[in-house]
Design a protein around this motif. Structure first.
Motif, PDB file in Angstrom:
ATOM      1  N   TRP A 245     -69.017  -2.284  -3.295  1.00 52.92           N
ATOM      2  CA  TRP A 245     -69.960  -1.317  -2.185  1.00 52.92           C
ATOM      3  C   TRP A 245     -69.375  -1.932  -0.796  1.00 52.92           C
ATOM      4  CZ3 TRP A 245     -73.311  -3.092   1.681  1.00 52.92           C
ATOM      5  CH2 TRP A 245     -74.177  -2.331   2.228  1.00 52.92           C
ATOM      6  N   LEU A 246     -68.916  -3.395  -0.714  1.00 53.52           N
ATOM      7  CA  LEU A 246     -68.565  -3.645   0.592  1.00 53.52           C
ATOM      8  C   LEU A 246     -67.383  -3.390   1.024  1.00 53.52           C
ATOM      9  CD1 LEU A 246     -69.832  -7.404   0.441  1.00 53.52           C
ATOM     10  CD2 LEU A 246     -70.708  -5.756   2.121  1.00 53.52           C
TER      11      LEU A 246
ATOM     12  N   HIS B 280     -78.479  -4.440   9.104  1.00 54.65           N
ATOM     13  CA  HIS B 280     -77.262  -4.023   9.379  1.00 54.65           C
ATOM     14  C   HIS B 280     -77.134  -2.829  10.241  1.00 54.65           C
ATOM     15  CE1 HIS B 280     -75.273  -6.871   6.684  1.00 54.65           C
ATOM     16  NE2 HIS B 280     -76.322  -6.628   6.023  1.00 54.65           N
TER      17      HIS B 280
ATOM     18  N   THR C 296     -68.627  -0.033   3.158  1.00 52.32           N
ATOM     19  CA  THR C 296     -69.091  -1.172   4.324  1.00 52.32           C
ATOM     20  C   THR C 296     -68.045  -1.298   5.491  1.00 52.32           C
ATOM     21  OG1 THR C 296     -70.904  -1.780   3.016  1.00 52.32           O
ATOM     22  CG2 THR C 296     -70.420  -2.903   4.996  1.00 52.32           C
TER      23      THR C 296
ATOM     24  N   ASP D 236     -82.338  -4.219   5.244  1.00 51.03           N
ATOM     25  CA  ASP D 236     -81.188  -4.389   4.801  1.00 51.03           C
ATOM     26  C   ASP D 236     -80.349  -3.061   4.798  1.00 51.03           C
ATOM     27  OD1 ASP D 236     -78.770  -5.877   4.124  1.00 51.03           O
ATOM     28  OD2 ASP D 236     -79.108  -5.707   1.891  1.00 51.03           O
TER      29      ASP D 236
ATOM     30  N   SER E 110     -83.097  -2.921  -1.120  1.00 48.05           N
ATOM     31  CA  SER E 110     -81.563  -3.116  -1.313  1.00 48.05           C
ATOM     32  C   SER E 110     -81.401  -3.857  -2.655  1.00 48.05           C
ATOM     33  CB  SER E 110     -80.847  -4.027  -0.172  1.00 48.05           C
ATOM     34  OG  SER E 110     -79.632  -4.669  -0.511  1.00 48.05           O
TER      35      SER E 110
ATOM     36  N   LEU F 210     -72.654  -5.070  -5.189  1.00 44.19           N
ATOM     37  CA  LEU F 210     -72.259  -5.488  -3.947  1.00 44.19           C
ATOM     38  C   LEU F 210     -70.925  -5.449  -3.545  1.00 44.19           C
ATOM     39  CD1 LEU F 210     -73.217  -6.826  -1.302  1.00 44.19           C
ATOM     40  CD2 LEU F 210     -73.218  -8.909  -2.690  1.00 44.19           C
TER      41      LEU F 210
ATOM     42  N   ARG G 159     -70.845 -13.868   7.893  1.00 44.65           N
ATOM     43  CA  ARG G 159     -71.157 -12.920   6.838  1.00 44.65           C
ATOM     44  C   ARG G 159     -71.943 -13.185   5.413  1.00 44.65           C
ATOM     45  NH1 ARG G 159     -69.572  -7.446   7.089  1.00 44.65           N
ATOM     46  NH2 ARG G 159     -71.137  -6.477   6.002  1.00 44.65           N
ATOM     47  N   PHE G 160     -71.229 -13.989   4.856  1.00 47.21           N
ATOM     48  CA  PHE G 160     -71.579 -14.740   3.500  1.00 47.21           C
ATOM     49  C   PHE G 160     -70.569 -15.726   3.199  1.00 47.21           C
ATOM     50  CE2 PHE G 160     -70.881 -11.766  -0.302  1.00 47.21           C
ATOM     51  CZ  PHE G 160     -69.634 -11.312   0.092  1.00 47.21           C
TER      52      PHE G 160
ATOM     53  N   GLN H 293     -74.464  -0.345  10.074  1.00 51.05           N
ATOM     54  CA  GLN H 293     -74.391   0.290   8.399  1.00 51.05           C
ATOM     55  C   GLN H 293     -75.394   1.623   8.651  1.00 51.05           C
ATOM     56  OE1 GLN H 293     -75.027  -2.330   5.374  1.00 51.05           O
ATOM     57  NE2 GLN H 293     -73.410  -3.810   6.259  1.00 51.05           N
TER      58      GLN H 293
ATOM     59  N   GLU I 263     -77.362 -12.888  -3.709  1.00 54.17           N
ATOM     60  CA  GLU I 263     -77.927 -11.782  -3.725  1.00 54.17           C
ATOM     61  C   GLU I 263     -77.520 -11.236  -5.083  1.00 54.17           C
ATOM     62  OE1 GLU I 263     -76.067  -9.535  -0.608  1.00 54.17           O
ATOM     63  OE2 GLU I 263     -77.078  -7.374  -1.370  1.00 54.17           O
TER      64      GLU I 263
ATOM     65  N   HIS J  13     -76.116 -14.238   4.183  1.00 52.64           N
ATOM     66  CA  HIS J  13     -76.417 -13.734   2.875  1.00 52.64           C
ATOM     67  C   HIS J  13     -76.337 -14.960   2.002  1.00 52.64           C
ATOM     68  CE1 HIS J  13     -75.251 -10.261   4.849  1.00 52.64           C
ATOM     69  NE2 HIS J  13     -76.104  -9.408   4.381  1.00 52.64           N
TER      70      HIS J  13
ATOM     71  N   HIS K  21     -81.860 -12.077   0.798  1.00 51.49           N
ATOM     72  CA  HIS K  21     -81.890 -11.814  -0.522  1.00 51.49           C
ATOM     73  C   HIS K  21     -82.340 -13.057  -1.403  1.00 51.49           C
ATOM     74  CE1 HIS K  21     -79.825  -7.983   0.305  1.00 51.49           C
ATOM     75  NE2 HIS K  21     -79.222  -8.605   1.137  1.00 51.49           N
TER      76      HIS K  21
HETATM   77  N1  GUN Z   1     -73.111  -9.715   1.719  1.00 52.09           N
HETATM   78  C1  GUN Z   1     -72.352  -9.790   2.613  1.00 52.09           C
HETATM   79  N2  GUN Z   1     -72.189  -8.638   3.269  1.00 52.09           N
HETATM   80  C2  GUN Z   1     -72.997  -7.816   3.046  1.00 52.09           C
HETATM   81  C3  GUN Z   1     -73.843  -6.639   3.577  1.00 52.09           C
HETATM   82  O1  GUN Z   1     -73.183  -6.044   4.539  1.00 52.09           O
HETATM   83  N3  GUN Z   1     -74.862  -5.983   3.046  1.00 52.09           N
HETATM   84  C4  GUN Z   1     -75.340  -6.758   1.689  1.00 52.09           C
HETATM   85  N4  GUN Z   1     -76.461  -6.225   1.149  1.00 52.09           N
HETATM   86  N5  GUN Z   1     -74.924  -7.900   1.236  1.00 52.09           N
HETATM   87  C5  GUN Z   1     -73.835  -8.418   1.973  1.00 52.09           C
END
Ligand code: GUN
Ligand code: ZN
Length: 450
Positions: free
Chosen positions: A103-104, A85, A108, A331, A305, A100, A214-215, A88, A244, A241, A280
């Motif tokens: 954290w987002l 990223h 993030t 990552d 990560s 995760l 993104r996911f 980031q 993860e 992703h 992941h």
């Molecule tokens: N899953 C969705 N967005 C992200 C991201 O920015 N980083 C990570 N590690 N997992 C994610």
């Protein structure tokens, strides 16, 4: 090819030791060799140096111009970061105290929202491209942010500094707790279309767009379908992703009750192709890995990560046993290091941790992880017809490694051969040992401009 063909003029010839991987050999050491690069940046020949006189006649180069590697220098293929990223990078090395999903939302999304400001984007993106190149990343598969202009700027900077890159404008239309960091579905589709058209119009030779949901938790089903259609209509790469962290896997099951698994969510929306790379995959089942194999989908293994934000330990041996393509990813910034040398070390640590848990687990060797960082990465990005090792016809993406730089991190002792020297570089080396970086035959490190 003959020397009268103007497309095969030899631009550079190197002489010395080359190390690389092939599908059948995790490590091949080629000593006393000469390698010629043509003016298109492709490897024209690689042969024993005893043949140099006949090669110089065949290819029409002057033996006085051969670049000879010093003792304790070797060439290896460029490192491939299959998941980073760029947006980031400003906070890499910090903010590793939450799992995760927290954290987002905490770290993030508020930072990524700042890429509306092109000055901010220019500063961070210049630094991440230069930092990764200095650390030997010749190819990077980047996530940017939701912003079209800043994502295009990342492509421009990769091209300017000579890095090979896939660049993704991030797509996300739900579940962000940061109100100014999400898009409406229509906006996302329009901006993605424009991003792809505008990036392709630039005709950068080695920088291409990648479709980037993104996911599953950030994308509505209709957005996932639109993105699958855009990618398939234009034969584009796809990145996202998957699996993860366990909380994420459970939430995906709740939000997509009609899907059999996390993998099934992407499968149903036509996002699983042989140009898809999923980061992941720590918690994928064997059933899901079978689908990855059948569809030719790759996994980006991001061990720093996975450990730093306590997501899980990917069993790479099991992935490889399922014949699923796999490369390494930093990552950043879930992973704190922008260097694929770090990813190599963390991949070995993770494999050893799995062996501690289960002594029957077959630990990865350093040679296997070397292959994952180079040829494996090129396969994961479906670029192995162009890069990944020193095969005639591929682009010359390479690192000139010097394990004996003054003030460097490695000490050598008598009797150490190339295999030991490579192992020391992979475990102890850093950017001080990466004397030069080449992408498609062009020297891109040291930088021409400061
Ligand atoms: N899953 C969705 N967005 C992200 C991201 O920015 N980083 C990570 N590690 N997992 C994610
Ligand atoms: Zn990621």
């Amino acid at each position: 090819m003959s020397q009268t063909d103007s497309s095969t003029r030899i631009a550079r010839v190197f002489c010395g030791t080359f190390v690389h991987s092939t599908p059948s050999a995790a490590l091949q050491i080629l000593e006393n060799c000469v390698l010629g690069v043509n003016d298109k940046g492709k490897i024209a020949f690689i042969d024993k140096d005893s043949d140099v006189d006949s090669l110089s006649k065949t290819w029409g180069f002057d033996t006085a111009e051969i670049i000879k590697l010093e003792q304790y220098e070797f060439f290896m293929p460029g490192l491939v970061d299959t998941h980073i990223h760029a947006s980031q990078y400003s906070y890499s090395g910090t903010a590793l105290d939450l799992p995760l999903l927290e954290w987002l939302n905490t770290y993030t999304f508020p930072v990524e929202a700042r890429y509306k400001d092109l000055d901010f984007a220019n500063n961070v993106y210049t630094k991440v491209v230069k930092r990764t190149l200095k650390n030997g990343t010749t190819t990077a598969c980047y996530f940017a942010t939701i912003h079209r202009d800043a994502s295009l700027l990342l492509g421009e900077l990769a091209d300017k500094f000579g890095q090979r890159a896939l660049v993704g404008k991030v797509c996300m239309d739900c579940n962000s707790e940061v109100p100014h960091y999400r898009e409406s579905p229509d906006e996302c589709k329009e901006e993605t279309d424009r991003f792809i058209i505008e990036l392709l119009k630039k005709e950068y030779p080695r920088v291409k767009p990648v479709v980037t949901p993104r996911f599953a938790l950030s994308c509505s089903p209709s957005l996932l379908s639109e993105l699958g259609e855009i990618a398939n209509n234009n034969k584009l790469h796809i990145q996202s992703h998957i699996s993860e962290n366990k909380q994420e896997v459970d939430l995906v099951k709740e939000l997509f009750p009609d899907c059999k698994s996390y993998t099934d969510v992407y499968l149903k929306h036509n996002l699983l192709t042989d140009k898809t790379v999923m980061a992941h995959g720590c918690h994928l089942t064997d059933e899901e890995l079978k689908i990855f194999h059948e569809k030719g989908v790759a996994i980006s293994h991001c061990p720093n990560s996975n450990i730093s934000i306590c997501s899980g330990l990917l069993n790479v041996r099991n992935v490889l046993n399922h014949k699923v393509k796999l490369g390494l990813g930093t990552d950043v910034a879930g992973g704190y290091s922008p260097s694929i040398l770090d990813a190599i070390r963390r991949a070995l640590d993770t494999s050893k941790a799995l062996t501690i848990q289960d002594p029957k687990h077959q630990t990865l060797t350093f040679e296997e992880v070397f292959r994952l960082a180079t040829l494996g990465g090129s396969e994961a990005l479906s670029l192995d017809d162009q890069i990944g090792n020193f095969v005639v016809g591929k682009d010359f993406d390479a690192l000139r490694v010097n394990v004996c730089v003054p003030g460097g991190p490695i000490d050598l002792f008598p009797g150490e051969g190339t295999k030991v020297i490579l192992e020391k570089f992979l475990n102890l080396g850093d950017d001080r040992n990466i004397a030069e970086v080449y992408v498609a035959g062009k020297r891109v490190v040291p930088f021409l401009h400061a």
